[in-house]
Design a protein around this motif. Structure first.
Motif, mmCIF file in Angstrom:
data_model
loop_
_atom_site.group_PDB
_atom_site.id
_atom_site.type_symbol
_atom_site.label_atom_id
_atom_site.label_comp_id
_atom_site.label_asym_id
_atom_site.label_seq_id
_atom_site.Cartn_x
_atom_site.Cartn_y
_atom_site.Cartn_z
ATOM 1 N N GLU A 163 -36.038 -4.379 14.834
ATOM 2 C CA GLU A 163 -36.852 -3.385 14.097
ATOM 3 C C GLU A 163 -37.653 -2.461 14.893
ATOM 4 O OE1 GLU A 163 -39.313 -2.476 10.508
ATOM 5 O OE2 GLU A 163 -37.344 -3.469 10.951
ATOM 6 N N ALA A 164 -38.190 -3.068 16.064
ATOM 7 C CA ALA A 164 -38.807 -2.089 17.020
ATOM 8 C C ALA A 164 -38.145 -0.888 17.392
ATOM 9 C CB ALA A 164 -39.268 -2.941 18.295
ATOM 10 N N TYR A 165 -37.000 -1.270 17.871
ATOM 11 C CA TYR A 165 -36.228 -0.214 18.548
ATOM 12 C C TYR A 165 -35.832 0.984 17.182
ATOM 13 C CZ TYR A 165 -34.522 -2.269 22.653
ATOM 14 O OH TYR A 165 -34.758 -2.737 24.008
ATOM 15 N N ASN A 166 -35.833 0.576 15.934
ATOM 16 C CA ASN A 166 -35.552 1.274 14.674
ATOM 17 C C ASN A 166 -36.725 2.271 14.728
ATOM 18 O OD1 ASN A 166 -34.382 2.311 12.545
ATOM 19 N ND2 ASN A 166 -35.275 1.011 11.243
ATOM 20 N N TRP A 167 -37.987 1.815 14.707
ATOM 21 C CA TRP A 167 -38.929 2.472 14.672
ATOM 22 C C TRP A 167 -39.298 3.561 15.919
ATOM 23 C CZ3 TRP A 167 -43.679 2.903 11.782
ATOM 24 C CH2 TRP A 167 -43.704 2.037 10.622
ATOM 25 N N LEU A 168 -39.007 2.683 17.135
ATOM 26 C CA LEU A 168 -39.159 3.907 18.220
ATOM 27 C C LEU A 168 -38.094 5.092 18.374
ATOM 28 C CD1 LEU A 168 -39.892 0.905 20.863
ATOM 29 C CD2 LEU A 168 -41.275 2.670 19.974
ATOM 30 N N GLU A 169 -36.901 4.675 18.150
ATOM 31 C CA GLU A 169 -35.812 5.661 18.198
ATOM 32 C C GLU A 169 -36.182 6.607 16.909
ATOM 33 O OE1 GLU A 169 -32.236 3.538 18.050
ATOM 34 O OE2 GLU A 169 -32.833 2.688 19.981
ATOM 35 N N SER A 170 -36.518 6.140 15.776
ATOM 36 C CA SER A 170 -36.771 7.143 14.569
ATOM 37 C C SER A 170 -37.806 8.075 14.868
ATOM 38 C CB SER A 170 -37.051 6.416 13.430
ATOM 39 O OG SER A 170 -35.954 5.512 12.955
ATOM 40 N N SER A 171 -38.959 7.458 15.494
ATOM 41 C CA SER A 171 -40.204 8.267 15.897
ATOM 42 C C SER A 171 -39.789 9.289 17.018
ATOM 43 C CB SER A 171 -41.245 7.344 16.320
ATOM 44 O OG SER A 171 -41.793 6.368 15.317
ATOM 45 N N GLU B 283 -52.321 0.541 14.280
ATOM 46 C CA GLU B 283 -50.974 0.404 14.894
ATOM 47 C C GLU B 283 -50.176 -0.444 13.909
ATOM 48 O OE1 GLU B 283 -50.632 0.572 19.540
ATOM 49 O OE2 GLU B 283 -52.209 -0.882 19.156
ATOM 50 N N VAL B 284 -48.855 -0.208 14.123
ATOM 51 C CA VAL B 284 -48.085 -1.076 13.523
ATOM 52 C C VAL B 284 -47.395 -2.009 14.526
ATOM 53 C CG1 VAL B 284 -45.904 -1.306 12.396
ATOM 54 C CG2 VAL B 284 -47.266 0.607 11.786
ATOM 55 N N LYS B 285 -47.733 -3.367 14.443
ATOM 56 C CA LYS B 285 -47.334 -4.103 15.707
ATOM 57 C C LYS B 285 -46.198 -5.108 15.259
ATOM 58 C CE LYS B 285 -51.800 -4.041 18.359
ATOM 59 N NZ LYS B 285 -52.886 -4.664 18.794
ATOM 60 N N ILE B 286 -45.414 -5.159 16.211
ATOM 61 C CA ILE B 286 -44.269 -6.243 16.042
ATOM 62 C C ILE B 286 -44.322 -7.283 16.896
ATOM 63 C CG2 ILE B 286 -41.733 -6.487 15.774
ATOM 64 C CD1 ILE B 286 -41.632 -3.948 14.791
ATOM 65 N N GLU B 287 -44.323 -8.542 16.990
ATOM 66 C CA GLU B 287 -44.375 -9.813 17.825
ATOM 67 C C GLU B 287 -43.075 -9.891 18.307
ATOM 68 O OE1 GLU B 287 -46.110 -14.163 18.367
ATOM 69 O OE2 GLU B 287 -45.540 -13.431 16.407
ATOM 70 N N LEU B 288 -42.925 -9.600 19.699
ATOM 71 C CA LEU B 288 -41.457 -9.609 20.427
ATOM 72 C C LEU B 288 -41.451 -10.641 21.109
ATOM 73 C CD1 LEU B 288 -41.418 -5.812 21.115
ATOM 74 C CD2 LEU B 288 -40.271 -7.088 19.144
ATOM 75 N N SER B 289 -42.609 -11.525 21.421
ATOM 76 C CA SER B 289 -42.473 -12.630 22.428
ATOM 77 C C SER B 289 -43.608 -13.560 21.737
ATOM 78 C CB SER B 289 -42.402 -12.393 23.716
ATOM 79 O OG SER B 289 -42.390 -13.737 24.780
#
Length: 294
Positions: A68-76, A161-167
């Motif tokens: 999900e994080a990569y989807n946001w970052l790459e799309s942005s 911010e849109v935050k995603i828990e990654l750890s």
């Protein structure tokens, strides 16, 4: 102590039952490749297994969060790349428009193209991924840039911010600050530029807009650099999570999986023991009083 035939028979049947139980345990281990098939066989192994599986489930969820994080970052980043190209084209047109030899109709054509590019920037600002607007902070259900019936453009000021828990306990923001890129100031500058290109008496020289456009381009580049830094950090975190998956799976295997070589040897041994016990039991139980009266 008096030993009766019934005592011998009872002992033999009890021992045979225990032997069958051990044989059944080894057969279960061989069939399932697990040390135990129910918690009562070894509560310690069962409790540790539950803990390890909980950790593994958490890690698997974090791996889905990485996607999900990569989807946001790459799309942005892709959208900002398109915005950079659009702004650079606007800059080229502004340089042309600042040429004093251009006639009014030529400047009007430049203004028309800049108007189209402005609409393109609005479209980029309202980029959606999986039905979510990625440039409106945490308000992903509403577009960040709206245009009313009169043509007035309004840009959102939501900076959350849109935050995603990654750890565990670590959340990373995956969106950009939209006010640094798609702001009311950007579209106001473009509107003023278009009006001055269409006007015979511009409010200021067309060349003066170049500084404003350069600032907008630099703001986009800064946001892309920030996205790149976060992407690098997320990649490092993903490598760590991948390593944890291997470690937890190994620990889980050591805790629950049976040693197949040992199980096969124990099963073979137990089969031999059972056969020997059956043979001995048949000889012990077979004699009766009638055998001695013959």
């Amino acid at each position: 102590m008096r030993v009766t035939q019934s005592m011998l028979t009872g002992n033999m049947l009890r021992n045979l039952s225990n032997s069958y139980e051990r044989l059944g345990t080894y057969q279960d281990q061989l069939a399932t490749n697990k040390k135990i098939t129910r918690p009562s066989q070894d509560p310690v192994v069962a409790m540790k297994g539950m803990s390890y599986r909980t950790n593994l489930t958490e890690i698997e969820q974090y791996k889905r969060n990485f996607s999900e994080a990569y989807n946001w970052l790459e799309s942005s980043d892709d959208a900002l790349d398109k915005a950079t190209s659009t702004l650079q084209r606007i800059r080229e047109l502004t340089v042309q428009g600042s040429n004093g030899t251009y006639e009014e109709n030529q400047k009007s054509a430049i203004a028309t193209e800049i108007g189209q590019l402005k609409d393109q920037l609005i479209s980029i600002a309202n980029t959606q991924v999986a039905g979510k607007y990625i440039f409106n902070g945490n308000d992903t259900n509403n577009p960040p840039v709206t245009v009313d019936a009169s043509g007035k453009i309004t840009a959102s000021t939501n900076q959350n911010e849109v935050k995603i828990e990654l750890s565990k306990g670590i959340e990373i923001g995956v969106n950009i600050n939209p006010t640094h890129v798609f702001s009311d100031g950007l579209f106001k500058d473009l509107d003023n530029l278009i009006n001055d290109l269409n006007s015979t008496s511009p409010s200021k020289p067309i060349g003066d807009y170049l500084k404003d456009i350069d600032n907008r381009i630099n703001a986009v580049l800064n946001e892309r650099a920030d996205l790149g830094a976060r992407t690098n950090r997320i990649e490092l975190m993903e490598d760590r999570i991948d390593g944890q998956v291997v470690i937890v799976n190994r620990i889980l295997s050591d805790n629950e999986d049976a040693d197949m070589e040992k199980v096969i040897m124990d099963l073979t041994t137990q089969e031999s023991v059972l056969r020997a016990a059956l043979g001995a039991g048949s000889r012990v139980i077979q004699p009766s009083l009638l055998d001695f009266l013959r």
